[in-house]
Enzyme design. Structure first.
Site, mmCIF file in Angstrom:
data_model
loop_
_atom_site.group_PDB
_atom_site.id
_atom_site.type_symbol
_atom_site.label_atom_id
_atom_site.label_comp_id
_atom_site.label_asym_id
_atom_site.label_seq_id
_atom_site.Cartn_x
_atom_site.Cartn_y
_atom_site.Cartn_z
ATOM 1 N NE ARG A 183 -17.019 -52.928 -27.040
ATOM 2 C CZ ARG A 183 -16.749 -51.643 -27.133
ATOM 3 N NH1 ARG A 183 -17.722 -50.755 -27.039
ATOM 4 N NH2 ARG A 183 -15.528 -51.224 -27.299
ATOM 5 C CE LYS A 222 -0.215 -36.299 -32.528
ATOM 6 N NZ LYS A 222 -1.085 -35.360 -31.859
ATOM 7 N N GLY A 272 -6.686 -50.716 -30.062
ATOM 8 C CA GLY A 272 -7.021 -49.684 -31.033
ATOM 9 C C GLY A 272 -7.001 -50.071 -32.492
ATOM 10 N N GLY A 303 -8.276 -49.329 -24.729
ATOM 11 C CA GLY A 303 -7.583 -48.616 -23.653
ATOM 12 C C GLY A 303 -7.036 -49.576 -22.609
HETATM 13 P P1 AMP Z 1 -2.795 -44.943 -32.934
HETATM 14 O O1 AMP Z 1 -4.211 -44.628 -32.541
HETATM 15 O O2 AMP Z 1 -1.766 -44.126 -32.251
HETATM 16 O O3 AMP Z 1 -2.502 -46.421 -32.929
HETATM 17 O O4 AMP Z 1 -2.655 -44.451 -34.428
HETATM 18 C C1 AMP Z 1 -3.412 -44.982 -35.467
HETATM 19 C C2 AMP Z 1 -3.365 -44.021 -36.597
HETATM 20 O O5 AMP Z 1 -2.039 -43.848 -37.021
HETATM 21 C C3 AMP Z 1 -4.150 -44.484 -37.820
HETATM 22 O O6 AMP Z 1 -5.234 -43.639 -37.978
HETATM 23 C C4 AMP Z 1 -3.147 -44.356 -38.946
HETATM 24 O O7 AMP Z 1 -3.693 -43.755 -40.097
HETATM 25 C C5 AMP Z 1 -2.095 -43.440 -38.353
HETATM 26 N N1 AMP Z 1 -0.810 -43.569 -39.037
HETATM 27 C C6 AMP Z 1 -0.079 -44.664 -39.240
HETATM 28 N N2 AMP Z 1 1.018 -44.370 -39.973
HETATM 29 C C7 AMP Z 1 0.980 -43.059 -40.222
HETATM 30 C C8 AMP Z 1 1.826 -42.154 -40.943
HETATM 31 N N3 AMP Z 1 2.935 -42.583 -41.539
HETATM 32 N N4 AMP Z 1 1.480 -40.861 -40.990
HETATM 33 C C9 AMP Z 1 0.362 -40.428 -40.378
HETATM 34 N N5 AMP Z 1 -0.484 -41.226 -39.692
HETATM 35 C C10 AMP Z 1 -0.178 -42.525 -39.620
#
Ligand code: AMP
Length: 417
Positions: free
Chosen positions: A36, A219, A375, A398
């Protein structure tokens, strides 16, 4: 009126620059990753080379009061090393008048952590947990009133304002947005901000078609706004990762123990409907690598994603899915990637995410514009060594997420207004 750093005359002027020096420190207060700081250097050097002096301001961590653990004095030496000039330090960002006034062209002053003051974020602190709505409202008014003085004081140190902190551009804080009103004709973006804005525009405003978004992660709930915004803009929408299983289940598929959010199934169906109505090609996983439990060494098996065994949990994209996605990616001219398509932190379930990184690198070679933003996909491409093989990797998690949700970022609007 918005100015440009390249054409602005900095001779004899003091520039107050908001940067994102929120770097990770170890227990000895040593910087463990100075990315950064290095990202802001081109902007800072330009001001010095053009005859100006610098007042640099940032936050570090989330202090709730003055707390030496979060002092920016820990980074003075590194900033000085990166800039190649000595850096003075102001112990209190509200008491830097004399030091700022004494700055000569080529000199640099770093202000102490802005978030030692509640006024930076404009949020009351120290409220009792059981405070009533009225008490909360009154406390908010107090901090908002004193925030005006805070902003005015920061602005009084300088002749012009530069915002180069994309990481906080989604916050309407004193130093990221409010201060701009004191510099109606002397405000501008730094190079990092400019690059991030250009990257966003390349995808959301001026995309060469076909435009594909790859949205993964855990999610649906955290990506719902992103999906809703993109479904009206893209030609192809690839939905992968843990969130994909909510879409599969919503359509009647059997997903075993895979991650899913039942309450979001109606939203998932609504997105699929909207995509259909708009002629957007949605590509979900057709084949999954599943595990029996959430660890690296768990037994693995490949299933059709619509028919995952009862005791199995979908954890990565399998070859048939990756083949489909590769075809879409290589036929695209603009690609946005947000969110891993599997549990990439576990090496046995990282292949899908690695394959996407490789496909993006190949598409980039073929002339596509590829942006990795927000992220964990940023962590994945960096960790896998693909950061310099795509067109742009965003520095703001973010902020990038909000930008691709279609929101106006206050830090950007304050300069452009
Ligand atoms: P996000 O912060 O919403 O972009 O989510 C990232 C996270 O999603 C990472 O830590 C991944 O390990 C998780 N992830 C990706 N695919 C899966 C899956 N099939 N089941 C559970 N977690 C997942």
């Amino acid at each position: 009126m918005q100015q440009h750093i390249d054409s602005y005359d900095f001779t004899g002027k003091k520039a107050i620059v908001r940067v994102d020096f929120n770097v990770p420190l170890n227990e000895n207060f040593e910087i463990t990753d100075d990315t950064r700081i290095r990202k802001a250097i081109p902007t800072l050097k330009t001001v010095l080379e053009k005859g100006g002096s610098l007042i640099i301001m940032s936050h570090l961590g989330r202090p709730k009061k003055v707390d030496p653990k979060f002092s920016l004095k820990h980074i003075v030496a590194r900033v000085s090393e990166c800039l190649g000039v000595p850096v003075q330090f102001a112990d209190d960002c509200m008491k830097a008048d004399a030091q700022a006034a004494a700055l000569k062209p080529g000199e640099v002053l770093l202000l102490e952590n802005l978030r030692y003051y509640a006024e930076e974020e404009g949020k009351p602190r120290g409220l009792a947990e059981d405070a009533s709505e009225e008490e909360k409202k009154a406390a908010k008014k107090v901090v908002k009133d004193s925030q005006k003085e805070f902003v005015k004081k920061l602005a009084s140190y300088a002749d012009c304002y530069i915002n180069d902190a994309f990481g906080t551009a989604h916050r309407a804080h004193a130093s990221t947005a409010l201060i701009a009103e004191y510099f109606p004709n002397d405000k501008m973006f730094g190079y990092l901000m400019e690059a991030e804005i250009k990257a966003i525009d390349n995808v959301l405003k001026n995309a060469e078609r076909p435009l594909t978004a790859i949205i993964g992660g855990s999610k649906v709930s955290s990506k719902l706004a992103v999906l809703k915004n993109l479904v009206g803009k893209v030609d192809n929408l690839i939905i992968g990762g843990g969130m994909g299983y909510t879409f599969i289940k919503a359509q009647g598929g059997k997903i075993g123990k895979s991650l899913h959010e039942d309450d979001l199934m109606p939203d998932a169906l609504a997105i699929l409907e909207e995509a259909k109505a708009k002629g957007v090609n949605v590509s979900l996983s057709v084949q999954t690598i599943a595990g029996q439990s959430f660890d690296n060494d768990t037994p693995r098996q490949i299933f059709d994603t619509n028919n995952i065994g009862e005791d199995w949990e979908g954890m990565d994209a399998a070859p048939a899915t990756l083949e489909n996605w590769k075809k879409i990616i290589l036929a695209s001219k603009t690609i946005l990637w947000n969110g891993p398509v599997g549990v990439f932190e576990l090496p046995n379930f990282a292949k899908g995410t690695l394959q996407i990184a490789e496909d993006l690198a190949e598409a980039t070679k073929l002339g596509a514009y590829t942006l990795v933003g927000g992220g964990d996909s940023v962590a994945a491409v960096t960790q896998m060594g693909y950061a310099d093989k795509v067109s742009y990797v965003s520095t703001g998690g973010g902020a990038m997420l909000e930008a691709i949700e279609g929101k106006t970022l206050p830090g950007i609007a304050a300069i452009q207004d």
